[in-house]
Design a protein around this motif. Sequence first.
Motif, mmCIF file in Angstrom:
data_model
loop_
_atom_site.group_PDB
_atom_site.id
_atom_site.type_symbol
_atom_site.label_atom_id
_atom_site.label_comp_id
_atom_site.label_asym_id
_atom_site.label_seq_id
_atom_site.Cartn_x
_atom_site.Cartn_y
_atom_site.Cartn_z
ATOM 1 N N ALA A 141 19.914 -35.172 -74.871
ATOM 2 C CA ALA A 141 21.068 -34.425 -74.701
ATOM 3 C C ALA A 141 20.899 -33.309 -75.400
ATOM 4 C CB ALA A 141 22.335 -35.103 -74.838
ATOM 5 N N VAL A 142 21.046 -32.069 -74.982
ATOM 6 C CA VAL A 142 21.095 -30.913 -75.783
ATOM 7 C C VAL A 142 22.479 -30.167 -75.823
ATOM 8 C CG1 VAL A 142 19.798 -28.445 -75.844
ATOM 9 C CG2 VAL A 142 18.445 -30.596 -75.237
ATOM 10 N N ASP A 143 22.735 -29.449 -76.728
ATOM 11 C CA ASP A 143 23.808 -28.429 -76.826
ATOM 12 C C ASP A 143 23.610 -27.528 -77.845
ATOM 13 O OD1 ASP A 143 26.811 -28.870 -75.462
ATOM 14 O OD2 ASP A 143 26.566 -27.608 -77.197
ATOM 15 N N ARG A 144 24.273 -26.249 -77.666
ATOM 16 C CA ARG A 144 23.966 -25.293 -78.718
ATOM 17 C C ARG A 144 25.075 -25.442 -79.874
ATOM 18 N NH1 ARG A 144 24.978 -20.157 -74.897
ATOM 19 N NH2 ARG A 144 23.985 -21.477 -73.342
ATOM 20 N N SER A 145 25.976 -26.267 -79.460
ATOM 21 C CA SER A 145 27.248 -26.185 -80.313
ATOM 22 C C SER A 145 27.270 -27.489 -81.224
ATOM 23 C CB SER A 145 28.795 -26.039 -79.662
ATOM 24 O OG SER A 145 29.566 -26.725 -80.295
ATOM 25 N N ARG A 146 27.093 -27.338 -82.408
ATOM 26 C CA ARG A 146 27.162 -28.536 -83.416
ATOM 27 C C ARG A 146 28.614 -29.356 -83.136
ATOM 28 N NH1 ARG A 146 23.818 -29.375 -87.665
ATOM 29 N NH2 ARG A 146 23.335 -27.205 -87.414
ATOM 30 N N GLU A 147 29.330 -28.471 -83.124
ATOM 31 C CA GLU A 147 30.899 -29.335 -82.902
ATOM 32 C C GLU A 147 30.889 -30.179 -81.583
ATOM 33 O OE1 GLU A 147 30.579 -26.140 -83.649
ATOM 34 O OE2 GLU A 147 31.302 -26.146 -85.501
ATOM 35 N N ALA A 148 30.233 -29.458 -80.577
ATOM 36 C CA ALA A 148 29.990 -30.296 -79.508
ATOM 37 C C ALA A 148 29.231 -31.534 -79.460
ATOM 38 C CB ALA A 148 29.606 -29.429 -78.156
ATOM 39 N N LEU A 149 28.121 -31.507 -80.098
ATOM 40 C CA LEU A 149 27.193 -32.488 -80.331
ATOM 41 C C LEU A 149 27.890 -33.951 -81.038
ATOM 42 C CD1 LEU A 149 23.655 -31.033 -81.002
ATOM 43 C CD2 LEU A 149 24.573 -32.478 -78.966
ATOM 44 N N LEU A 150 28.544 -33.456 -82.194
ATOM 45 C CA LEU A 150 29.411 -34.446 -82.773
ATOM 46 C C LEU A 150 30.329 -35.237 -82.009
ATOM 47 C CD1 LEU A 150 30.308 -32.506 -86.331
ATOM 48 C CD2 LEU A 150 28.678 -34.236 -85.748
ATOM 49 N N VAL A 151 30.924 -34.712 -81.072
ATOM 50 C CA VAL A 151 31.649 -35.353 -79.934
ATOM 51 C C VAL A 151 30.788 -36.589 -78.933
ATOM 52 C CG1 VAL A 151 33.239 -35.038 -78.042
ATOM 53 C CG2 VAL A 151 33.572 -33.557 -79.911
ATOM 54 N N ALA A 152 29.776 -35.549 -78.658
ATOM 55 C CA ALA A 152 28.854 -36.351 -77.664
ATOM 56 C C ALA A 152 28.244 -37.508 -78.239
ATOM 57 C CB ALA A 152 27.685 -35.464 -77.255
ATOM 58 N N MET A 153 27.947 -37.444 -79.651
ATOM 59 C CA MET A 153 27.625 -38.412 -80.522
ATOM 60 C C MET A 153 28.774 -39.481 -80.793
ATOM 61 S SD MET A 153 25.215 -36.163 -83.136
ATOM 62 C CE MET A 153 24.603 -37.727 -84.292
ATOM 63 N N ALA A 154 29.595 -39.236 -80.988
ATOM 64 C CA ALA A 154 30.925 -40.124 -81.039
ATOM 65 C C ALA A 154 30.963 -40.923 -79.737
ATOM 66 C CB ALA A 154 32.075 -39.553 -81.763
ATOM 67 N N ASN A 155 30.946 -40.088 -78.927
ATOM 68 C CA ASN A 155 31.043 -40.868 -77.445
ATOM 69 C C ASN A 155 29.997 -41.896 -77.148
ATOM 70 O OD1 ASN A 155 33.549 -40.214 -76.239
ATOM 71 N ND2 ASN A 155 32.562 -38.263 -75.733
ATOM 72 N N ALA A 156 28.728 -41.636 -77.513
ATOM 73 C CA ALA A 156 27.647 -42.803 -77.232
ATOM 74 C C ALA A 156 27.792 -43.699 -78.106
ATOM 75 C CB ALA A 156 26.216 -41.704 -77.778
ATOM 76 N N ALA A 157 28.115 -43.660 -79.346
ATOM 77 C CA ALA A 157 28.481 -44.741 -80.364
ATOM 78 C C ALA A 157 29.495 -45.515 -79.881
ATOM 79 C CB ALA A 157 28.739 -44.050 -81.607
ATOM 80 N N ARG A 158 30.537 -45.099 -79.372
ATOM 81 C CA ARG A 158 31.745 -45.681 -79.048
ATOM 82 C C ARG A 158 31.405 -46.556 -77.768
ATOM 83 N NH1 ARG A 158 37.211 -42.569 -76.389
ATOM 84 N NH2 ARG A 158 38.539 -44.071 -76.555
ATOM 85 N N LEU A 159 30.673 -46.006 -76.752
ATOM 86 C CA LEU A 159 30.225 -46.593 -75.541
ATOM 87 C C LEU A 159 28.878 -47.463 -75.723
ATOM 88 C CD1 LEU A 159 31.404 -43.735 -73.150
ATOM 89 C CD2 LEU A 159 32.756 -46.093 -73.395
#
Length: 284
Positions: A141-159
């Motif tokens: 998964a790619v994103d230009r926003s560091r803040e967005a990636l932190l949310v995505a990483m948290a969702n991956a860990a959570r799920l």
Amino acid sequence: MNTPDAAPDIAGALNWARARIAVVDARVLLRHVLQCSAARLAAYPEARLDEREWAEFLSLVERREAGEPVAYLIGEREFYGRAFMVGPAVLIPRPDTELLIELALAHFGDRPHARVLDLGTGSGALAVTLALELPDADVTAVDRSREALLVAMANAARLRASVSFVLGDWFSQLGGDRYQLIVANPPYVAADDPHLGEGDVRFEPGTALAAGPQGLDDLAAIAAQAPRHLEPGGWLFMEHGYDQAAAVRGLLTDAGFSSITSWKDLGGIERVSGGQWLGREDSR
């Protein structure tokens, strides 16, 4: 209706809120405050809120009345049957985007160890869902926003989804990596579209919504660059605006894709367009 001086019961709280916001939003917000099910909310209308609960509900209703999205207020939104954390750094996942998941499963559901790329992942809804629905897949998964990636990483860990995350602008940090499937829900709203100043969209990140004067800039960039990152026989699927299907098919044609098609969402609107890359020497 005047605001009650003392904390009311559930029925009173909902009655007060429905004069200000939609009743469905009021119920979601009250369930969030009380941490209870819809059934409990309906079964015990006489249950009284305490002062803390009432103050929190008051605040959430006022923020919703001002236009703030419910998903941001409660911090999550359901996507493909799973709850994803969301916040102002990411777009709120929408049901229309689930069409990308359906297309990916239809084309790759029986393919072992597929390499999958999600461009502009935001909350990670697409990447995480694909990793869970295609457990043998290698998902990036790619994103230009560091803040967005932190949310995505948290969702991956959570799920508990296995996803690799890359900070970068589209393909810029991927080197020569190639994939069997690329999915993207990029910005596709025209920069001067008046809808950007209306409703929930006002609170979402503008950089994840607008893409040039016609809303096609990012779609064009992805279509042009994708062939250098697709294995022969691989597919690219891109979500786009309600009136952009023909233009996106043109972009895919110009990039040399085959089997170019647009697919309709549940509302009957052509929402996703894509094509297959058969491989050409001049693309390397």
